[in-house]
Motif scaffolding. Structure first.
Motif, PDB file in Angstrom:
ATOM      1  N   THR A   1      -0.555  -6.092   5.785  1.00 24.88           N
ATOM      2  CA  THR A   1      -0.932  -7.309   5.071  1.00 24.88           C
ATOM      3  C   THR A   1      -1.450  -6.972   3.675  1.00 24.88           C
ATOM      4  O   THR A   1      -1.157  -7.674   2.701  1.00 24.88           O
ATOM      5  N   GLN A   2      -2.202  -5.890   3.563  1.00 22.64           N
ATOM      6  CA  GLN A   2      -2.676  -5.466   2.251  1.00 22.64           C
ATOM      7  C   GLN A   2      -1.519  -5.143   1.318  1.00 22.64           C
ATOM      8  O   GLN A   2      -1.501  -5.581   0.161  1.00 22.64           O
ATOM      9  N   GLN A   3      -0.545  -4.379   1.811  1.00 26.20           N
ATOM     10  CA  GLN A   3       0.592  -4.001   0.980  1.00 26.20           C
ATOM     11  C   GLN A   3       1.376  -5.219   0.522  1.00 26.20           C
ATOM     12  O   GLN A   3       1.833  -5.295  -0.627  1.00 26.20           O
ATOM     13  N   ALA A   4       1.543  -6.198   1.411  1.00 28.95           N
ATOM     14  CA  ALA A   4       2.247  -7.432   1.043  1.00 28.95           C
ATOM     15  C   ALA A   4       1.477  -8.191  -0.032  1.00 28.95           C
ATOM     16  O   ALA A   4       2.063  -8.728  -0.983  1.00 28.95           O
ATOM     17  N   GLY A   5       0.135  -8.239   0.112  1.00 29.41           N
ATOM     18  CA  GLY A   5      -0.685  -8.916  -0.885  1.00 29.41           C
ATOM     19  C   GLY A   5      -0.635  -8.224  -2.232  1.00 29.41           C
ATOM     20  O   GLY A   5      -0.575  -8.874  -3.281  1.00 29.41           O
ATOM     21  N   ILE A   6      -0.646  -6.883  -2.227  1.00 28.37           N
ATOM     22  CA  ILE A   6      -0.560  -6.115  -3.470  1.00 28.37           C
ATOM     23  C   ILE A   6       0.767  -6.381  -4.170  1.00 28.37           C
ATOM     24  O   ILE A   6       0.809  -6.631  -5.384  1.00 28.37           O
ATOM     25  N   ALA A   7       1.855  -6.339  -3.416  1.00 30.35           N
ATOM     26  CA  ALA A   7       3.184  -6.557  -4.003  1.00 30.35           C
ATOM     27  C   ALA A   7       3.282  -7.952  -4.616  1.00 30.35           C
ATOM     28  O   ALA A   7       3.857  -8.130  -5.705  1.00 30.35           O
TER      29      ALA A   7
END
Length: 417
Positions: free
Chosen positions: A95-101
């Protein structure tokens, strides 16, 4: 009564960016930094403000009055950079990686209000108590890739030494001085020799490169960009590249450019392969610590024929690269090649940059994760980077011309070659 604006002329590099970015995505310079350690967000924010106070280009706005084709750049006395914080603690890694992207995509799509201050945008993402990301975004009118490196270094320095004299602007080369020098150079008596050099290169006559999987379109369209994830070049291969480049008395950047042009020749079958290559524009040592848009694209044209050796291509590209360096101030892409009015006529590009493995600042370790800089419209660009001892390759492309799957396949061809 018509309003008056007092300011400075744009530099030649800024003029090209302004004329090119009228439609589509804003041209910008952006990097994502990993901050590891005990971070004090307020201290980081104050450090960024101190650097903005030092460099005029970081508090410059652009004003265009009715009837003016180009704006003037106006240096504001004081500007506070845009700052926001996003807390992603409590979310799983996916979820963090998706938010960063999504945040990175959002920043790239967000337009700049050039007539107002605060063109520098900083977003601090908290992933855990000891892990943060810092996203820095600037319009290309104010920054290139080298400027991002300088910006990161100076913010790190100001964060590590908060008690340092806040008035440390003495000695910094201000961009408006460079801009005036560039304009005076092009208006001087030596300019004709430089213009004649580029006319003799006949770069405007070089056929446009069209890859076999390129969409055949001539419709005028805005400039949009997508990027593949950076791909690491195998360390053993990277070491061999360094060794071969050294033996050939050239650089890793020129070696990779020659590889890129060789691949484009194999795919297109065109004997003349012209690639727009990014030159840093900082051949004078005084400019190494300056901030602003100094980089520019120069055409590097390689001639291919059957059974040509790679060493011959490498020598040819090296010679032209070095020769072009001596005349780079006099090249104007919009005059010598022409502005790309649609995606089909945009050039293919190449860029090489170097970053330190990390920056250290008062218990913090800061390293580059992603880097992005657009100073000219293109349909495809290979951006190679040396980060510490590691080499990476990233492909940026206009989705109006290519599918992501095709660019991924192209990346595989390059790494194999």
């Amino acid at each position: 009564m018509q309003a008056k604006v007092e300011g400075f002329r744009l530099s030649p590099q800024q003029r090209l960016v302004w004329l090119s970015q009228q439609d589509g995505q804003p041209y910008l310079a952006q990097c994502v930094l990993l901050l590891s350690g005990n971070l004090q967000p307020s201290g980081l924010k104050e450090a960024a403000q101190k650097v903005v106070a030092r460099h005029q280009i970081l508090r410059t706005t652009f004003h265009r009055l009715p009837g003016m084709k180009l704006p003037v750049q106006v240096v504001e006395d004081q500007t506070i950079p845009l700052w926001r914080e996003v807390d992603l603690r409590g979310f799983d890694q996916q979820t963090q990686q998706a938010g960063i992207a999504e945040l990175i995509r959002e920043e790239r799509r967000t337009a700049f209000d050039f007539g107002k201050g605060a063109l520098l945008r900083l977003t601090l993402l908290t992933l855990s108590a000891e892990k943060h990301l810092l996203l820095l975004t600037l319009p290309s009118l104010c920054a290139d890739g080298w400027t991002l490196k300088n910006l990161v270094q100076e913010i790190s320095q100001a964060y590590a030494h908060p008690s340092q004299d806040s008035d440390w602007s003495d000695g910094a080369v201000q961009y408006v001085h460079f801009s005036e020098w560039q304009n005076a150079l092009l208006e001087g008596e030596d300019a004709e020799a430089g213009r004649a050099y580029w006319r003799n290169q006949t770069v405007a006559a070089a056929p446009a490169l069209k890859l076999p999987f390129e969409r055949l379109t001539s419709e005028e369209s805005g400039f949009g960009l997508e990027s593949l994830q950076p791909q690491a070049i195998n360390p053993e291969v990277a070491a061999k590249i360094e060794a071969v480049a050294q033996q050939a008395q050239t650089t890793t950047a020129i070696f990779l450019l020659a590889c890129w042009q060789t691949l484009l020749w194999r795919l297109t079958g065109q004997a003349e392969v012209l690639v727009g290559s990014v030159y840093d524009g900082r051949e004078h040592e005084l400019l190494h610590t300056a901030m602003g848009l100094f980089a520019k694209w120069l055409p590097v044209k390689a001639q291919f024929e059957e059974n040509v050796s790679f060493s011959a291509i490498l020598a040819q590209v090296d010679e032209l690269w070095r020769e072009s360096c001596g005349w780079q101030e006099y090249f104007a892409w919009e005059e010598d090649v022409g502005l790309a009015e649609d995606s089909a006529t945009a050039p293919i590009g190449f860029e090489f940059t170097e970053w330190p493995a990390n920056y250290q600042a008062d218990g913090l370790s800061c390293s580059i994760l992603e880097y992005f800089s657009v100073i000219q419209r293109f349909k495809l660009q290979l951006s190679c980077a040396r980060v510490g001892a590691h080499l990476t390759a990233t492909w940026h492309y206009d989705p109006a011309c290519y599918e992501g799957e095709d660019v991924s396949r192209l990346a595989g061809y390059f790494l194999t070659l």
